[in-house]
Design an enzyme around this catalytic site. Structure first.
Site, short mmCIF file in Angstrom:
data_model
loop_
_atom_site.label_atom_id
_atom_site.label_comp_id
_atom_site.label_asym_id
_atom_site.label_seq_id
_atom_site.Cartn_x
_atom_site.Cartn_y
_atom_site.Cartn_z
N GLY A 69 0.66 -1.11 -0.14
CA GLY A 69 -0.26 -0.33 0.07
C GLY A 69 0.79 1.54 0.36
N GLU A 118 4.29 -6.11 1.47
CA GLU A 118 3.79 -6.37 0.40
C GLU A 118 4.03 -5.57 -0.67
OE1 GLU A 118 0.97 -10.29 2.26
OE2 GLU A 118 0.28 -8.97 1.73
N ARG A 177 3.18 -1.78 -5.57
CA ARG A 177 3.37 -0.23 -6.95
C ARG A 177 4.31 -0.13 -6.68
NH1 ARG A 177 -1.50 3.14 -7.05
NH2 ARG A 177 -2.18 1.44 -6.01
N ARG A 227 -6.54 3.16 -15.05
CA ARG A 227 -6.66 4.32 -13.45
C ARG A 227 -7.53 6.07 -13.26
NH1 ARG A 227 -3.03 5.16 -10.63
NH2 ARG A 227 -4.12 4.52 -8.74
N CYS A 265 -14.41 4.44 -27.19
CA CYS A 265 -15.74 5.40 -27.76
C CYS A 265 -16.40 5.68 -25.80
CB CYS A 265 -16.36 4.63 -28.94
SG CYS A 265 -16.10 3.74 -29.61
N GLU A 266 -15.51 6.24 -25.16
CA GLU A 266 -16.18 6.94 -24.83
C GLU A 266 -15.31 8.16 -23.69
OE1 GLU A 266 -17.03 3.35 -22.85
OE2 GLU A 266 -16.76 4.17 -20.46
N TYR A 278 -0.39 -1.78 -12.21
CA TYR A 278 -2.00 -1.73 -12.37
C TYR A 278 -2.50 -0.79 -13.29
CZ TYR A 278 -1.61 -2.98 -7.07
OH TYR A 278 -1.69 -3.80 -5.84
#
Ligand code: LLP
Length: 463
Positions: free
Chosen positions: A278, A320, A323, A360, A391-392, A421
């Site tokens: 984290g 752990e 990132r 993200r 298309c967004e 990620y």
């Protein structure tokens, strides 16, 4: 290369609410080492290089978009975590951030362990030679098949996430004639200061067993009764992209409190605690992440202090990070396509990827930086929004960033800090092909995950 400026260049002060956004950097050509991989620099012609290779050459050889990963940086960060925690602790790289066989080999060589959370990640780890006893198996809804495979392979630990799973793992291990080492993941009731979707230790969510109401203590009671499992410790993961150590402090306090209750009730001192991952990284120059040695020092001090107060032997600590190891080591290299200046608003700069290679921004409102990397420019800063080809309208890669006003189709731009990620959460939306991961090291580049092809897409479509 000189190009003419685009007509509409709104002044950032006109469109960004005061205090919301920092002013453009003094020189857009300067690459902030905080957000770029360690070997990134500009060559005398102004072209950005990584691992000694020009991005123009990488684009020619491997195409765009591409994730470009600095292997030396990855190894250095892995080593820094390993040495910061020393021999009395274990560092499990969280494979969900980005996993490939090359990454597994680097981790193995650098002495790290690996956290996996699905059969697919387990298969990748084992196929690249990670010793099973250095693998931790996670997940809030592991299938019986996954548990069976993990126990049969001999993983070092399974992190139990529910009451059902305590029984299920014990039964499966017994049926295989094994005793599986396990930890119990608890939720300690900490609200981490991060996006709601990536905060994981408050009680109203799907992970872990709440400490509140004596549930975690009950889970320990049940686990200690079952022959198929050996309870080695307690696990807590409070969230992701966290800068403030106070959440870890509260978590450690509460985990140690549970160890003390277990000792008082059962006369057993559980030998391990895992404080999860984290730790935040810099996505923009405004972020100030901590170094691994500061984090290790802070965490080990907290745990020792709490254990001393509780008169417990200090357990072996594990962490752990995902990132914090891989995130800063890669950037996404894109070619600029359509450019749309919108008068009085901003300029939309389209690239040849988008939300399929980086979800993200759309999902977490994440902030990113961007730079023109195929050349330098002396043009004025232009407020840009980097968007993809999907298309967004929410297909945004970088919400607000400054690019030189003469950025033009065919230029290469790169978004740093996309190692974590991004490839691991990439999709095939609009049947856009997922980009390759190109690892560079010391003047050499090699594809470690190849670009998807239309054949790959059609192979899955068996109707
Ligand atoms: N351990 C456990 C049990 C986890 O669930 C996670 C992340 C980690 C370790 C590694 O966390 P890290 O050090 O990478 O922050 N997709 C989100 C992040 C989700 C994190 C999920 N669990 C994002 O892109 O921000």
């Amino acid at each position: 290369m000189s190009r003419s400026a685009h007509p509409a260049g709104p002044r950032y002060a006109d469109v960004i609410p005061e205090g919301h956004y920092s002013a453009p950097p003094a020189d857009l050509n300067v690459l902030d080492p905080k957000v770029w991989a360690q070997t990134v620099t500009r060559d005398p012609d102004g072209v950005v290089t990584v691992g000694g290779l020009a991005v123009t050459r990488l684009a020619e050889e491997f195409g765009t978009p591409a994730y470009v990963l600095d292997e030396a940086d990855f190894r250095a960060r892995a080593r820094a975590w390993r040495s910061a925690f020393g021999a009395d602790a274990d560092v499990f790289y969280a494979g969900k951030a980005f996993l490939s066989r090359a990454v597994v080999r680097w981790l193995h060589e650098e002495g790290l362990n690996l956290d996996v959370c699905s059969g697919g990640e387990l298969a990748t780890a084992l196929s690249a030679g990670m010793p099973a006893d250095r693998i931790a198996f996670h997940g809030n809804n592991k299938s019986s098949d996954e548990i069976h495979r993990a126990v049969s392979a001999g993983v070092g630990r399974i992190v139990l996430d529910s009451f059902q799973e305590i029984v299920r793992v014990a039964h499966i291990a017994e049926s295989l004639g094994k005793r599986q080492r396990v930890q119990i993941r608890i939720t300690v009731g900490v609200e981490a200061h991060t996006h709601e979707f990536i905060a994981t230790a408050h009680e109203d969510q799907k992970f872990g067993i709440p400490l509140a109401g004596g549930q975690a203590a009950e889970a320990v009671r049940r686990a200690l009764q079952l022959d198929g499992i050996e309870l080695i410790g307690i696990h807590s993961h409070i969230g992701s992209q966290i800068f403030d150590m106070s959440g870890f402090e509260v978590a450690a306090h509460r985990v140690v409190g549970l160890l003390k209750d277990v000792r008082d009730e059962h006369g057993i001192e559980l030998p391990e605690i895992d404080l999860g991952g984290g730790l935040g990284i810099a996505y923009t120059s405004d972020d100030d992440p901590r170094e691994p040695h500061e984090i290790a020092k802070a965490l080990t001090e907290i745990v020792s202090r709490e254990c001393e107060a509780a008169k417990l032997r200090t357990p072996r600590i594990s962490v752990e990070p995902g990132r914090a190891i891989v995130g800063p080591t890669a950037f996404t290299l894109y070619e600029v396509g359509t450019i749309k200046p919108l008068d009085g608003l901003r300029t939309y700069v389209s690239v040849d990827g988008g939300m399929s290679d980086n979800i993200r921004t759309a999902l977490y409102d994440a902030e990113y930086s961007v730079a023109l990397v195929s050349r330098t420019s002396d043009a004025a800063p232009m407020l840009a929004r980097v968007v993809g080809k999907h298309c967004e309208s929410g297909d945004i890669v970088v919400k607000d960033a400054f690019l030189p006003a003469d950025v033009a189709p065919g230029d290469l731009i790169a978004v740093p800090a996309t190692g974590a990620y991004c490839r691991s959460m990439a999709s095939n939306y609009n049947h856009v092909l997922r980009p390759p991961v190109v690892a560079v090291n010391d003047g050499e580049a090699r594809v470690i995950v190849r670009r998807e092809t239309e054949e790959d897409l059609l192979r899955l479509d068996v109707g």
